[in-house]
Design a protein around this motif. Structure first.
Motif, PDB file in Angstrom:
ATOM      1  N   VAL B  19       5.310   8.269   9.596  1.00 57.67           N
ATOM      2  CA  VAL B  19       4.599   7.163   8.962  1.00 57.67           C
ATOM      3  C   VAL B  19       3.108   7.436   8.806  1.00 57.67           C
ATOM      4  O   VAL B  19       2.532   7.171   7.758  1.00 57.67           O
ATOM      5  CB  VAL B  19       4.827   5.852   9.755  1.00 57.67           C
ATOM      6  N   PRO B  23       2.209   7.210   4.450  1.00 53.07           N
ATOM      7  CA  PRO B  23       2.338   5.743   4.557  1.00 53.07           C
ATOM      8  C   PRO B  23       3.109   5.108   3.395  1.00 53.07           C
ATOM      9  O   PRO B  23       3.669   4.030   3.553  1.00 53.07           O
ATOM     10  CB  PRO B  23       0.889   5.254   4.577  1.00 53.07           C
ATOM     11  N   LEU B  25       6.063   4.297   0.824  1.00 53.45           N
ATOM     12  CA  LEU B  25       7.522   4.335   0.960  1.00 53.45           C
ATOM     13  C   LEU B  25       8.147   5.530   0.256  1.00 53.45           C
ATOM     14  O   LEU B  25       8.961   6.247   0.818  1.00 53.45           O
ATOM     15  CB  LEU B  25       8.109   3.019   0.414  1.00 53.45           C
ATOM     16  N   LEU B  43      12.086   0.988   7.966  1.00 56.29           N
ATOM     17  CA  LEU B  43      10.749   0.388   8.080  1.00 56.29           C
ATOM     18  C   LEU B  43      10.843  -1.078   8.462  1.00 56.29           C
ATOM     19  O   LEU B  43      10.063  -1.576   9.269  1.00 56.29           O
ATOM     20  CB  LEU B  43       9.987   0.535   6.764  1.00 56.29           C
ATOM     21  N   GLN B  44      11.825  -1.747   7.872  1.00 53.56           N
ATOM     22  CA  GLN B  44      11.965  -3.164   8.195  1.00 53.56           C
ATOM     23  C   GLN B  44      12.321  -3.365   9.670  1.00 53.56           C
ATOM     24  O   GLN B  44      11.778  -4.232  10.333  1.00 53.56           O
ATOM     25  CB  GLN B  44      13.008  -3.826   7.307  1.00 53.56           C
ATOM     26  N   SER B  47       9.385  -2.690  11.707  1.00 50.59           N
ATOM     27  CA  SER B  47       8.442  -3.792  11.592  1.00 50.59           C
ATOM     28  C   SER B  47       8.894  -4.973  12.451  1.00 50.59           C
ATOM     29  O   SER B  47       8.082  -5.637  13.087  1.00 50.59           O
ATOM     30  CB  SER B  47       8.281  -4.158  10.125  1.00 50.59           C
ATOM     31  N   VAL B  52       5.555  -0.893  13.390  1.00 51.26           N
ATOM     32  CA  VAL B  52       4.746  -0.654  12.186  1.00 51.26           C
ATOM     33  C   VAL B  52       4.429  -2.011  11.547  1.00 51.26           C
ATOM     34  O   VAL B  52       5.088  -3.010  11.831  1.00 51.26           O
ATOM     35  CB  VAL B  52       5.478   0.217  11.119  1.00 51.26           C
ATOM     36  N   THR B  53       3.406  -2.022  10.694  1.00 49.19           N
ATOM     37  CA  THR B  53       3.191  -3.203   9.847  1.00 49.19           C
ATOM     38  C   THR B  53       3.385  -2.773   8.413  1.00 49.19           C
ATOM     39  O   THR B  53       3.032  -1.648   8.028  1.00 49.19           O
ATOM     40  CB  THR B  53       1.785  -3.812  10.003  1.00 49.19           C
ATOM     41  N   LEU B  54       3.958  -3.678   7.633  1.00 48.77           N
ATOM     42  CA  LEU B  54       4.258  -3.354   6.231  1.00 48.77           C
ATOM     43  C   LEU B  54       3.309  -4.100   5.315  1.00 48.77           C
ATOM     44  O   LEU B  54       2.977  -5.259   5.557  1.00 48.77           O
ATOM     45  CB  LEU B  54       5.692  -3.752   5.900  1.00 48.77           C
ATOM     46  N   ARG B 187       3.643   0.028   1.732  1.00 50.62           N
ATOM     47  CA  ARG B 187       2.931   0.974   2.607  1.00 50.62           C
ATOM     48  C   ARG B 187       3.131   0.524   4.051  1.00 50.62           C
ATOM     49  O   ARG B 187       3.209  -0.665   4.311  1.00 50.62           O
ATOM     50  CB  ARG B 187       1.435   0.951   2.339  1.00 50.62           C
ATOM     51  N   ALA B 188       3.215   1.507   4.916  1.00 50.09           N
ATOM     52  CA  ALA B 188       3.379   1.172   6.339  1.00 50.09           C
ATOM     53  C   ALA B 188       2.213   1.752   7.123  1.00 50.09           C
ATOM     54  O   ALA B 188       1.719   2.828   6.788  1.00 50.09           O
ATOM     55  CB  ALA B 188       4.686   1.741   6.846  1.00 50.09           C
ATOM     56  N   THR B 189       1.762   1.024   8.116  1.00 48.97           N
ATOM     57  CA  THR B 189       0.798   1.607   9.060  1.00 48.97           C
ATOM     58  C   THR B 189       1.359   1.428  10.454  1.00 48.97           C
ATOM     59  O   THR B 189       2.054   0.448  10.731  1.00 48.97           O
ATOM     60  CB  THR B 189      -0.573   0.899   8.991  1.00 48.97           C
TER      61      THR B 189
END
Lengths: 566, 509
Positions: B19, B23, B25, B43-44, B47, B52-54, B187-189
C-alpha cells in the motif's frame, strides 16, 4: 359519473333534524350515492347513472329524507288538467330526425337565485348522463309569458330556420348556428347530415328552439320574474323523454310549482295522442318470495312495505297470485323488472347490515390445465436462475417490426389508443424482452430473463378474426451470452418435461447468420432459437450480446406425456 | 495485535505491504498481481480493521460515443456538407444522393444555420442550401469541435482548455457523440496501526484459509490452524432466479378460489362487443362503450357471433326484455355495434360465456378467473391500460346476497383484509349491485375493491335459459397486492426493473 352539489342547510331543513358531517357521510354512502366532499354548505355527491332522479337538490332531498327521516312512502305528484290551448302539435316531418317529445307546463314558480341554479343543474346533469350529451334526449325550459300556445314541433329545412339563439346578438339560420354558435359547434354533429332540423314554434310561428342545440334568446331564458314555464324534452323514444320530463316536473313541483297537463298530438304513425306529464305511479306486481330469495332474508309483508316506503316506493295488495304490487314513481326510470326492487329493499334494510353466510354447495375446484402448466414452467425456469418479467400486451408497432427486423403482416391493432405508443398487440414476446434489457442497462449482468405471455395475430378462422396464443421467451444477456448458454436452458427445460428438443439450422433476420435454428420436439416445430443479431441489439441500444428462444406453450403442453405408466 | 495479524485474509496479506508504495487501486492491483475487485475487497476489509484509510476521488472523463467514433473517422456531417456545397448550391435530395444520411440533414441545417454559414431557399418544393461568405471561410479551417474530436480519448475534463470546453458543451447537445462518465479512483494510505502491524511482520503464510478436499484426504488439516474470520461482515449479495412477484400473488389468490371449489375459466382477450357488453345487458349507448374507455380494434375491426341462439335472445332482451319479464332498454339493437371487436374490458365476459354452457356442465357451479383486462387510459400513478381482474360466479338456485358477502369476506380475509363491507353500487348487469370495500389498516379507511352483485335476469334467463341466481364479482387485483409490496405508484408493478424484481420480497400471508 356525475357529481351534483347539494345545499346542506336546505337538506337539513327538509330532514327536520341535524346530522353531523360524519352521519351525513355514512348515510349518503349507504343510500347508493357517493359523497365526494362536504365544504361549508356545499355537499358534493356522486350519483350513479341509473338514478337520474337524484340529479337535483329536490330529487336528492326527496330520496334522502325518505331513507333517513320520517317522510317515507310514495310521494304523490298532482297534475292539473291543462287549458284548451295546452297542446303540442307534432308535425309528421320530425319522424325521421328526432321524433319524440314530452312536455309540461309548470305554473306559480318563484325563481329565487337558488331555484334558478337548481333548475340549470338538473337540466345540465340530465343532458350529460341520462341524455348522453343530448344525443338520447335534450331538454328546453321557457318562460311561458313569452309564448303563445299551442306549440308546434316540426322539422324544417335548415336554411329556412331563422331566429336569434341564446347569447347571440343577431338572427342566424340553421346552418349558421351549427357553424358559428358555440352550442352549434359543440352539438352540431347530432344534426349532421340531416335534411331537416327540428324546431319548436309557438302559435305565432315564433321559433322557441332548435333541439338539441339551442333555445331562442327571446323565449329561452328564465329570470327571477318568471312565474310560469313550458318545458319540453325531445329524443328518440317516448319512454326516455317521458322519464326526463317526470324527473324535472317532480323537482319543480317540489320547488312549489303546479304542473298542468299538455296534450301531445302525435300523428298516427308515432302513436297518436298522449298526455304529458304523466306523474301517476305505474304498477309492478311482484312475489314476496321472489325478492326474499335473492335477498336471503324472510321479510314479512309489513317489513317489505315499510322498506319500500323508505325508498319512496308505494306498495299495495296484489291479485292473481302475485302477493304484492309496487307503485313505482314515474321518475324512477331505473326500475324495469321486479329484480330492481331487491336492491332497493337491500339498501333500505341497510347494505351494511347484510349478514354473511358461507353456503354449503359442493363443487370441485379445478385449475385450468394450461394455467397449471405455466406455473410449472415458472418453477423450472426460476430454478435455473432466470428472472420472470411481465410486459403489457399492447406495444409500439415499431418494436415488433423495424426494431426486431420483422414484417408487419397480420398484426392486430387498436383504434384511438390514449397512450399512443401502445397501439399494437404483440405477436412476439422477444422484442418486449429486449426492451426490458434496454431499460436495465445500468443494472448488474448477467441479465437472464423469461416471460410467459399472450400473442396475437390476424386469423380469419376465428370468431373475432384474431388468433391468440401463449408463448414462452427466454433471453440471456451478458458478456458470455452465447448459443451454448441459451441451448443449455432449453435442454434443461426439456429434460424437466421429459423430452429432447432438436434444433435445425434455420436463418432468420433477428438472429446471427449461422447461429439460429428452429426448435422441434417429437417432430413438431414449436419455436426458434439463436444469438440475437448485432443489428437488433443496436436497434435496442444494447451493448451486450444476447441469445434467446421463443416457444409455443400450448403446443409444448400438448406434447408432454401426462399418462401414468406402471 | 497478534490476533489481528492472524485473522488477515490471504488477499489482505498480499495487499497491505504494497500500500505504501502503490496507494492507487489500479497500481496496487498490478503490483500485487491481483484482480482489481480482489484488491478492492482486500482494501475494504483492511479499512474495516482500521489498518488503512480509503479515499475516493471522482474524476470526470470524456469518451466518444457511437456517433462520435464515426464522425472522428468520416468527419462531422456539417463538414461533409460544406465540402459538397463548395461548388455551389445543393438541394436536400442532392445532398442525400451524395452520401449524407437523411437523419443527418436536420443536424447539418441546424449547425450551419447556427454559424450563419448558409442561406436556405425553397426550390421545387425542396430546401436548397447555399454557402454564404461566412460559410466559405469555414471551409478554410477546421472547427473547434473537429479539433476536439481528433484527440486521444478518454480525456479528464479537468485538463480541458477553455476552447475545448466550448467544443465539449456544443457536442454534448448533439446525439451520441460524447459521453461524460464519472470515474472513481480509490487511494489508500496506511494507518499507524497498519504500519505497526507491518513492522511486527505478517506471516506470509498465515493460518489456513480454506479447508480443501486434499487436506481432508491426507488428514493434513489436523496440523493446521484456521484463520479466524470476521463473521459479522457483509458479504456480496447474490441474485436468485424467481417468478414475477405479481404472478406469485396471483397464484396465491387462485389457490383461495380453488380451495373453495371454484373452477378456473379461460378465454380470449379479443372479444366482440356482443359478448363483452351486450350479453351482459350493457345498454348500447352506455358511456363506458365510448372509445375513450374501451379499446376497439382497428384491424380486424369486426368479428362474428356464431351462437345464433344467444344472438337472438340477447337482442330480444335489449329491445323489449325478451322472455325475462323485463321491459328491456326499449331501443333498437344495433348489430354493427355488437359486432365490433374489443379488447375485453372485464373478465366478466368469460363469466357470460360460461353461463351459455353451464346447463350442460351442471348446476350448481362455481367458476373464477384472474385475467388481464384492458381500458383505454393514459398511464399514470393510478391508472394502467392493462391490469388484472379477479372474476367469480356462483350459479346456484339457492344463492342470495348474503352468500355473496360470505364469498367476498372469505377471499379478502385470506388476502389479508379481515374487515369487508358492501356498499350499494351500480352496474348494468347486476341487481342488486354492490361495491365491496375492505378496511385498510394502515390508511385507516375503507377502500373500494371493485364491483359485485347478482346477475340480472336479463343476463341469466337470456344466457342460461332459466332465471337462476348467479352471484358475480369483478375485483381489482393490483389494488389488493400493491399495498403488500409497499407500492403506491401502480406503474411500478410493471416497470420490469431487474433490481426491483431481484429484490422484491416474496408474497407470504
Amino acid at each position: 359519473m356525475p357529481t351534483i352539489t347539494i345545499s346542506k342547510k336546505a337538506l337539513q331543513a327538509a330532514l327536520k333534524k341535524k346530522l353531523t358531517d360524519e352521519e351525513l357521510r355514512d348515510r349518503i354512502a349507504f343510500l347508493g350515492t357517493d359523497l365526494e366532499r362536504i365544504d361549508g354548505d356545499d355537499i358534493d355527491v356522486e350519483i350513479f347513472p341509473n338514478r337520474p332522479d337524484l340529479l337535483s337538490q329536490q330529487g336528492f332531498e326527496r330520496a334522502f329524507t325518505a331513507f333517513v327521516g320520517d317522510r317515507a312512502g310514495l310521494k304523490k305528484y298532482h297534475v292539473k288538467k291543462g287549458g284548451e290551448d295546452a297542446r303540442v302539435i307534432i308535425d309528421p316531418s320530425v319522424k325521421d330526425v328526432r321524433p319524440y317529445t314530452a312536455c309540461a307546463i309548470i305554473k306559480g314558480m318563484t325563481f329565487t337565485d337558488q331555484h334558478i341554479k337548481d333548475v340549470i343543474q338538473v337540466q345540465e346533469k340530465l343532458h350529460v348522463t341520462y341524455g348522453r350529451n343530448r344525443k338520447r334526449c335534450a331538454i328546453g325550459i321557457y318562460p311561458l309569458e313569452h309564448i303563445t300556445l299551442p306549440i308546434t314541433y316540426a322539422a324544417r329545412k335548415p336554411e329556412d330556420i331563422r331566429f336569434q339563439p341564446l347569447e347571440s346578438s343577431e338572427e342566424l339560420t340553421g346552418p349558421q348556428i351549427l357553424s358559428q354558435h358555440p352550442a352549434g359547434r359543440e352539438y352540431g354533429r347530432l344534426l349532421e347530415g340531416e335534411e331537416r332540423f327540428p324546431v319548436f314554434m309557438d302559435a305565432k310561428g315564433e321559433v322557441l328552439s332548435m333541439p338539441p342545440i339551442i333555445n331562442s334568446e327571446k323565449t329561452g331564458k328564465i329570470t327571477e320574474k318568471t312565474r310560469d314555464v313550458f318545458i319540453e324534452c325531445s329524443g328518440f323514444s317516448w319512454h326516455v323523454v317521458h322519464g326526463a320530463i317526470s324527473i324535472i316536473t317532480a323537482a319543480m313541483i317540489d320547488m312549489g310549482g303546479k304542473a298542468e297537463e299538455m296534450r301531445i298530438e302525435y300523428p298516427k304513425a308515432l302513436g297518436g295522442l298522449r298526455e304529458s306529464p304523466q306523474m301517476t305511479p305505474w304498477r309492478l306486481p311482484f312475489k314476496r318470495g321472489y325478492v326474499n330469495k335473492y335477498l336471503g332474508y324472510d321479510l314479512d309483508e309489513g317489513t317489505t312495505r315499510k322498506l319500500l316506503g323508505r325508498m319512496g316506493i308505494g306498495c299495495e295488495e296484489g291479485s292473481h297470485g302475485n302477493d304484492l304490487v309496487a307503485l313505482i314513481p314515474s321518475y324512477r326510470t331505473d326500475i324495469i323488472h321486479p329484480i330492481d326492487l331487491v336492491e332497493d329493499l337491500a339498501i333500505a334494510h341497510g347494505m351494511e347490515n347484510i349478514a354473511s353466510v358461507i353456503p354449503d354447495v359442493a363443487t370441485v375446484g379445478e385449475e385450468d390445465a394450461l394455467e397449471g402448466f405455466k406455473a410449472k414452467l415458472r418453477e423450472i425456469l426460476s430454478g435455473l436462475g432466470l428472472i420472470e418479467i411481465k410486459n403489457y400486451n399492447l406495444t409500439a408497432k415499431e418494436e415488433q417490426t423495424a426494431l426486431f427486423r420483422n414484417g408487419d403482416e397480420d398484426l392486430v391493432r387498436v383504434a384511438g389508443a390514449a397512450s399512443k405508443e401502445y397501439d399494437t398487440l404483440r405477436k412476439l414476446l422477444l422484442p418486449s424482452g429486449l426492451r426490458v434489457l434496454q431499460r436495465n442497462k445500468h443494472h448488474e449482468y448477467p441479465q437472464n430473463v423469461f416471460e410467459l405471455g399472450d400473442v396475437f395475430w390476424q386469423d380469419d378462422e376465428q370468431e373475432t378474426g384474431v388468433g391468440e396464443g401463449m408463448r414462452l421467451s427466454v433471453l440471456v444477456c451478458g458478456e458470455d451470452a452465447e448459443y451454448t448458454k441459451i441451448r443449455q436452458v432449453l435442454d434443461s427445460l426439456c429434460e424437466a418435461l421429459s423430452f429432447k428438443a432438436e434444433v435445425h439450422a434455420h436463418e432468420s433476420s433477428h438472429f446471427i447468420t449461422g447461429r439460429a435454428g428452429t426448435i422441434s420436439i417429437k417432430g413438431e416445430k414449436l419455436g426458434s432459437i439463436g444469438e440475437i443479431s448485432p443489428e437488433v441489439l443496436e436497434g435496442f441500444e444494447l451493448g451486450m450480446p444476447a441469445a434467446a428462444f421463443e416457444l409455443d406453450v400450448a403446443l409444448i403442453f400438448s406434447l408432454v406425456d401426462k399418462e401414468v405408466k406402471l | 495485535m497478534r490476533n489481528l495479524g492472524e485473522s488477515l485474509h490471504a488477499l489482505e496479506r498480499k495487499t497491505l505491504p504494497l500500500v505504501e508504495k502503490h496507494p492507487e487501486l489500479h497500481d496496487l492491483a498490478a503490483a500485487s498481481k491481483l484482480q482489481e475487485v480482489e484488491t478492492m475487497r482486500a482494501l475494504q476489509w483492511l479499512s474495516n480493521k482500521k489498518l488503512v484509510t480509503l479515499h475516493e476521488e471522482k474524476e470526470e472523463l470524456v469518451t466518444l460515443d457511437t456517433n462520435g467514433r464515426r464522425y472522428k473517422e468520416q468527419g462531422l456531417p456539417e463538414r461533409r456538407a460544406l465540402e459538397l456545397l463548395k461548388d455551389g448550391s445543393k438541394s436536400v435530395p442532392a445532398l442525400t444522393e451524395a452520401g449524407i444520411a437523411p437523419e443527418e440533414i436536420d443536424i447539418i441545417i441546424g449547425s450551419l444555420k447556427k454559424k450563419a454559414a448558409i442561406d436556405i431557399s425553397k426550390e421545387d418544393n425542396h430546401l436548397t442550401l447555399t454557402l454564404n461568405g461566412t460559410g466559405k471561410k469555414l471551409l478554410e479551417k477546421p472547427s473547434l469541435e473537429e479539433l476536439f474530436l481528433q484527440q486521444e480519448f478518454p480525456i479528464p475534463t479537468k485538463q480541458l482548455k477553455p476552447e475545448e470546453l466550448f467544443a465539449l458543451t456544443s457536442l454534448k447537445t448533439r446525439k451520441n457523440i460524447i459521453k461524460v462518465e464519472t470515474k472513481k479512483t480509490v487511494r489508500a494510505t496506511i494507518t499507524k496501526a497498519g504500519a505497526a502491524l507491518l513492522r511486527e511482520g505478517i506471516d506470509a503464510e498465515g493460518g489456513v484459509d480454506r479447508l480443501t478436499p486434499r487436506m481432508l484426504e491426507t488428514g493434513s488439516w489436523k496440523k493446521k490452524r484456521f484463520r479466524p474470520y470476521d463473521v459479522s461482515i457483509n458479504v456480496p449479495r447474490i441474485n436468485r432466479g424467481r417468478q414475477h412477484f405479481i404472478n406469485e400473488a396471483t397464484q396465491y389468490a387462485k389457490r383461495i378460489w380453488l380451495d373453495m371449489g371454484f373452477k378456473e375459466m379461460t378465454g380470449t382477450h379479443v372479444q366482440t362487443a356482443f359478448w363483452d357488453l351486450d350479453a351482459l345487458f350493457v345498454p348500447q349507448d352506455h358511456p363506458a362503450r365510448e372509445m375513450q374507455d374501451t379499446y376497439y380494434l382497428k384491424h380486424p375491426m369486426k368479428g362474428k357471433v356464431t351462437d345464433k341462439e344467444a344472438w337472438e335472445r340477447v337482442k330480444a332482451a335489449h329491445e323489449h326484455g325478451g322472455d325475462t319479464g323485463s321491459k328491456g332498454w326499449r331501443t333498437p339493437f344495433d348489430e354493427e355495434v355488437a359486432l365490433r371487436n374489443v379488447l375485453r374490458t372485464h373478465t366478466t365476459v368469460l363469466s357470460a360465456r360460461t353461463l351459455r354452457t353451464v346447463k350442460e356442465t351442471g348446476i350448481p357451479a362455481k367458476h373464477f378467473v384472474i385475467g388481464k383486462v384492458y381500458r383505454n387510459e393514459s398511464l399514470d400513478w393510478k391508472h394502467l391500460f392493462e391490469f388484472h381482474q379477479v372474476d367469480g360466479i356462483v350459479i346456484d338456485p339457492n344463492a342470495n346476497l348474503r352468500h355473496l358477502k360470505g364469498y367476498l369476506e372469505e377471499f379478502y380475509k385470506k388476502m389479508g383484509f379481515p374487515k369487508v363491507r358492501m356498499r350499494p353500487g351500480h352496474f348494468p348487469y347486476t341487481e342488486p349491485s354492490v361495491e365491496p370495500e375492505v378496511w385498510h389498516p394502515a390508511k385507516k379507511e375503507w377502500v373500494e375493491m371493485g364491483g359485485a352483485g347478482i346477475f340480472r335476469p336479463e343476463v341469466t334467463k337470456t344466457l342460461i335459459g332459466e332465471e337462476i341466481p348467479v352471484l358475480a364479482w369483478g375485483l381489482g387485483l393490483e389494488r389488493i397486492i400493491a399495498p403488500h409490496y409497499g407500492i403506491t405508484d401502480i406503474r411500478e408493478l410493471y416497470q420490469n426493473d431487474l433490481k426491483q424484481l431481484r429484490r422484491m420480497k416474496n408474497f407470504i400471508k
